[in-house]
Design an enzyme around this catalytic site. Structure first.
Site, mmCIF file in Angstrom:
data_model
loop_
_atom_site.group_PDB
_atom_site.id
_atom_site.type_symbol
_atom_site.label_atom_id
_atom_site.label_comp_id
_atom_site.label_asym_id
_atom_site.label_seq_id
_atom_site.Cartn_x
_atom_site.Cartn_y
_atom_site.Cartn_z
ATOM 1 N N GLU A 71 17.737 3.955 -1.679
ATOM 2 C CA GLU A 71 17.361 2.608 -2.116
ATOM 3 C C GLU A 71 16.789 2.627 -3.542
ATOM 4 O O GLU A 71 17.122 1.785 -4.370
ATOM 5 C CB GLU A 71 16.321 2.051 -1.136
ATOM 6 C CG GLU A 71 15.980 0.630 -1.419
ATOM 7 C CD GLU A 71 15.979 -0.248 -0.172
ATOM 8 O OE1 GLU A 71 16.346 0.202 0.922
ATOM 9 O OE2 GLU A 71 15.621 -1.411 -0.326
ATOM 10 N N ASP A 121 9.469 0.937 4.991
ATOM 11 C CA ASP A 121 10.526 0.327 5.795
ATOM 12 C C ASP A 121 11.398 1.386 6.460
ATOM 13 O O ASP A 121 11.720 1.301 7.648
ATOM 14 C CB ASP A 121 11.392 -0.593 4.923
ATOM 15 C CG ASP A 121 10.574 -1.715 4.298
ATOM 16 O OD1 ASP A 121 9.415 -1.911 4.714
ATOM 17 O OD2 ASP A 121 11.089 -2.372 3.380
ATOM 18 N N SER A 153 31.877 -4.497 7.146
ATOM 19 C CA SER A 153 30.715 -5.158 7.749
ATOM 20 C C SER A 153 31.123 -6.563 8.138
ATOM 21 O O SER A 153 31.948 -7.184 7.458
ATOM 22 C CB SER A 153 29.578 -5.213 6.737
ATOM 23 O OG SER A 153 28.760 -6.341 6.979
ATOM 24 N N TYR A 186 8.129 -7.694 -7.610
ATOM 25 C CA TYR A 186 7.764 -6.482 -6.860
ATOM 26 C C TYR A 186 7.559 -5.332 -7.841
ATOM 27 O O TYR A 186 6.551 -4.615 -7.791
ATOM 28 C CB TYR A 186 8.874 -6.146 -5.850
ATOM 29 C CG TYR A 186 8.564 -4.957 -4.966
ATOM 30 C CD1 TYR A 186 8.042 -5.129 -3.686
ATOM 31 C CD2 TYR A 186 8.795 -3.658 -5.404
ATOM 32 C CE1 TYR A 186 7.750 -4.036 -2.871
ATOM 33 C CE2 TYR A 186 8.500 -2.564 -4.601
ATOM 34 C CZ TYR A 186 7.985 -2.765 -3.345
ATOM 35 O OH TYR A 186 7.693 -1.683 -2.534
ATOM 36 N N THR A 221 0.829 -1.209 0.000
ATOM 37 C CA THR A 221 0.000 0.000 0.000
ATOM 38 C C THR A 221 0.858 1.252 0.000
ATOM 39 O O THR A 221 0.390 2.318 -0.389
ATOM 40 C CB THR A 221 -0.918 0.022 1.239
ATOM 41 O OG1 THR A 221 -0.134 -0.331 2.380
ATOM 42 C CG2 THR A 221 -2.071 -0.964 1.092
ATOM 43 N N ASP A 222 2.128 1.131 0.424
ATOM 44 C CA ASP A 222 2.923 2.371 0.599
ATOM 45 C C ASP A 222 3.164 3.095 -0.715
ATOM 46 O O ASP A 222 2.973 4.305 -0.809
ATOM 47 C CB ASP A 222 4.226 2.114 1.382
ATOM 48 C CG ASP A 222 5.204 1.130 0.767
ATOM 49 O OD1 ASP A 222 4.866 0.466 -0.242
ATOM 50 O OD2 ASP A 222 6.335 1.018 1.312
ATOM 51 N N SER A 248 18.136 -3.908 4.938
ATOM 52 C CA SER A 248 18.732 -2.802 4.164
ATOM 53 C C SER A 248 18.314 -1.449 4.730
ATOM 54 O O SER A 248 19.139 -0.541 4.855
ATOM 55 C CB SER A 248 18.375 -2.917 2.684
ATOM 56 O OG SER A 248 16.981 -2.944 2.506
ATOM 57 N N GLY A 283 13.215 -10.456 4.732
ATOM 58 C CA GLY A 283 12.096 -9.521 4.626
ATOM 59 C C GLY A 283 11.863 -8.723 5.897
ATOM 60 O O GLY A 283 10.760 -8.245 6.138
ATOM 61 N N LEU A 284 12.909 -8.569 6.714
ATOM 62 C CA LEU A 284 12.779 -7.772 7.942
ATOM 63 C C LEU A 284 13.484 -6.425 7.812
ATOM 64 O O LEU A 284 13.794 -5.766 8.796
ATOM 65 C CB LEU A 284 13.316 -8.555 9.154
ATOM 66 C CG LEU A 284 12.591 -9.865 9.462
ATOM 67 C CD1 LEU A 284 13.211 -10.564 10.665
ATOM 68 C CD2 LEU A 284 11.098 -9.626 9.718
HETATM 69 C C1 GAF Z 1 9.043 -4.023 0.773
HETATM 70 C C2 GAF Z 1 9.202 -2.571 0.380
HETATM 71 F F1 GAF Z 1 10.466 -2.146 0.662
HETATM 72 C C3 GAF Z 1 8.195 -1.672 1.073
HETATM 73 O O1 GAF Z 1 8.311 -0.359 0.577
HETATM 74 C C4 GAF Z 1 6.769 -2.196 0.895
HETATM 75 O O2 GAF Z 1 6.294 -1.919 -0.398
HETATM 76 C C5 GAF Z 1 6.703 -3.680 1.212
HETATM 77 O O3 GAF Z 1 7.696 -4.433 0.520
HETATM 78 C C6 GAF Z 1 5.355 -4.274 0.876
HETATM 79 O O4 GAF Z 1 4.378 -3.714 1.696
HETATM 80 O O5 GAF Z 1 9.340 -4.201 2.127
#
Ligand code: GAF
Length: 399
Positions: free
Chosen positions: A176, A188, A83, A240, A51-52, A144, A140-141
């Site tokens: 990013e 994020d 790192s 994506y 949704t972002d 980055s 997925g946490l």
């Molecule tokens: C990834 C993206 F980086 C976020 O901006 C967001 O779109 C998400 O996927 C899905 O909600 O984490």
């Protein structure tokens, strides 16, 4: 605080360990003491997926797992970054920092931050940086975003830059998007910078207005389990970008600035204007997901945390059936958690793997974790990693 449930073998690192590792790395690579240490967390998203970038609503929270950067300024305009993920430090200067994509791999996120600050007109100090992290990479946490935020915090302070923290998420997102080349939204970076302990961050991604929503699991006798599905990210980047393009094209056809501008009440009329089934499903996910975020926020405002469960599960069904971004491992984790008594469960993050979160009674957390682990074994999947988490603080200087 993060605790591992009975179903996992490895003990959780204590928060102090990662800072000590960053400092040790700094001393070992560069000699001397860092001028300071800056930390930023990973995140999970309670609800509001994809949704972002549609100008919509999200409700993530920052995790107790953190990335720490030990850093000191240097006299020249060069950036050296080490790192614990790689043996040798990477060094770059203005030529590489000013040309998006020149520095690749994990160091690209650091160069991206230098780039975004310089592009915005800030005099970025040269620096030596050592990075250590407890945020797993590729789960997925938002590992980055954690690197971006910790490096941003360090460089802003080392350079005495006049840059309030509410502007950091957009700058980190640009790093990013435009330096690394990943077309993500702003969720994020906002979560890891603006998150607050004990709260979920209700963010309007169009206006960037945030509201801290109390999310006190302990008082409610609840826990959030985070299950790392261990599913490899299959084609995640391309998929994506394809979802994003599809949403933007749908908004164009519907004549709205973004899908956020389609209300649930207008959804049927909007869907009738779209000719292909796949686009209709994508739009239905985004429009209904925005409404689910608003509904969860309303429930949390009135302390009805358990009642959010069905909305979390509906979000998962929408991602699985309409947005088509789940994989068998995450569907298995969700189904097993629900069958073992979770109030709600859903994949969190961009999809095609990553993590699942489940809302459970605190005293049921080990049993739910065991049930997920057993379901994985039955399907022949690699054992999942399982944590219990509470909302933690966003990016900050440690000392
Ligand atoms: C990834 C993206 F980086 C976020 O901006 C967001 O779109 C998400 O996927 C899905 O909600 O984490």
């Amino acid at each position: 605080m993060t605790g591992r449930t009975a179903a996992t073998a490895t003990p959780a690192a204590t928060p102090g360990d990662v800072a000590a590792r960053a400092t040790a790395g700094f001393r070992q690579r560069y000699g001397g003491q860092p001028a300071g240490r800056w930390a930023a967390p990973g995140r999970v998203n309670l609800i509001g997926e994809h949704t972002d970038y549609n100008d919509g609503f999200v409700l993530p929270f920052a995790l107790p797992l953190r990335t720490v950067v030990a850093a000191a300024a240097r006299d020249d305009e060069r950036w050296t970054v080490w790192s614990e993920l790689s043996a040798d430090p990477v060094e770059f200067g203005p030529a590489e920092a000013d040309e998006p994509g020149q520095v690749t791999g994990w160091a690209g996120y650091v160069a991206g931050v230098v780039w975004t600050l310089r592009a915005a007109g800030y005099a970025v100090p040269g620096a030596r940086l050592a990075v250590a992290s407890d945020v797993p990479v590729g789960s997925g946490l938002s590992s980055s975003a954690a690197v971006e935020a910790a490096v941003l915090a360090a460089l802003v302070e080392l350079g005495g830059l006049d840059l309030p923290a509410d502007r950091w998420p957009r700058l980190a997102q640009r790093a990013e998007n435009d330096y690394v080349g990943a077309p993500t939204g702003i969720m994020d970076q906002s979560a890891v910078i603006r998150g607050r302990a004990g709260h979920a961050l209700f963010l309007d991604c169009r206006t960037e207005v945030v509201e801290q929503i109390p999310f006190d699991l302990d008082t409610a006798g609840l826990a959030v389990l985070v299950v790392d599905s261990r599913a490899p990210h299959r084609h995640a980047d391309g998929e994506y970008a394809a979802r994003r393009a599809s949403c933007e094209e749908a908004a164009r056809v519907l004549g709205v600035p973004a899908l956020r501008d389609v209300a649930v009440a207008d959804l049927d009329a909007a869907l009738r204007k779209l000719s292909d089934g796949e686009t209709r499903r994508r739009v239905r996910h985004v429009v209904t997901e925005n409404q689910r975020v608003l509904d969860v926020v309303e429930l949390l405002r009135t302390g009805r945390v358990r009642d959010t469960g069905p909305l979390l599960t509906a979000s998962h069904a929408s991602m699985r059936d309409d947005f088509e971004i789940t994989v068998p491992e995450v569907d298995t984790a969700v189904d097993a958690a629900l069958a073992a008594g979770a109030y709600g469960a859903r994949m969190t993050g961009g999809g095609f793997g990553g993590c699942v979160l489940a809302l459970v009674d605190a005293d049921r957390a080990p049993a739910v974790a065991d049930a997920v682990t057993a379901a994985y074994a039955e399907r022949g999947f690699a054992a999942p990693g399982i944590l219990t988490v509470r909302p933690a603080a966003g990016a900050a200087r440690l000392d």
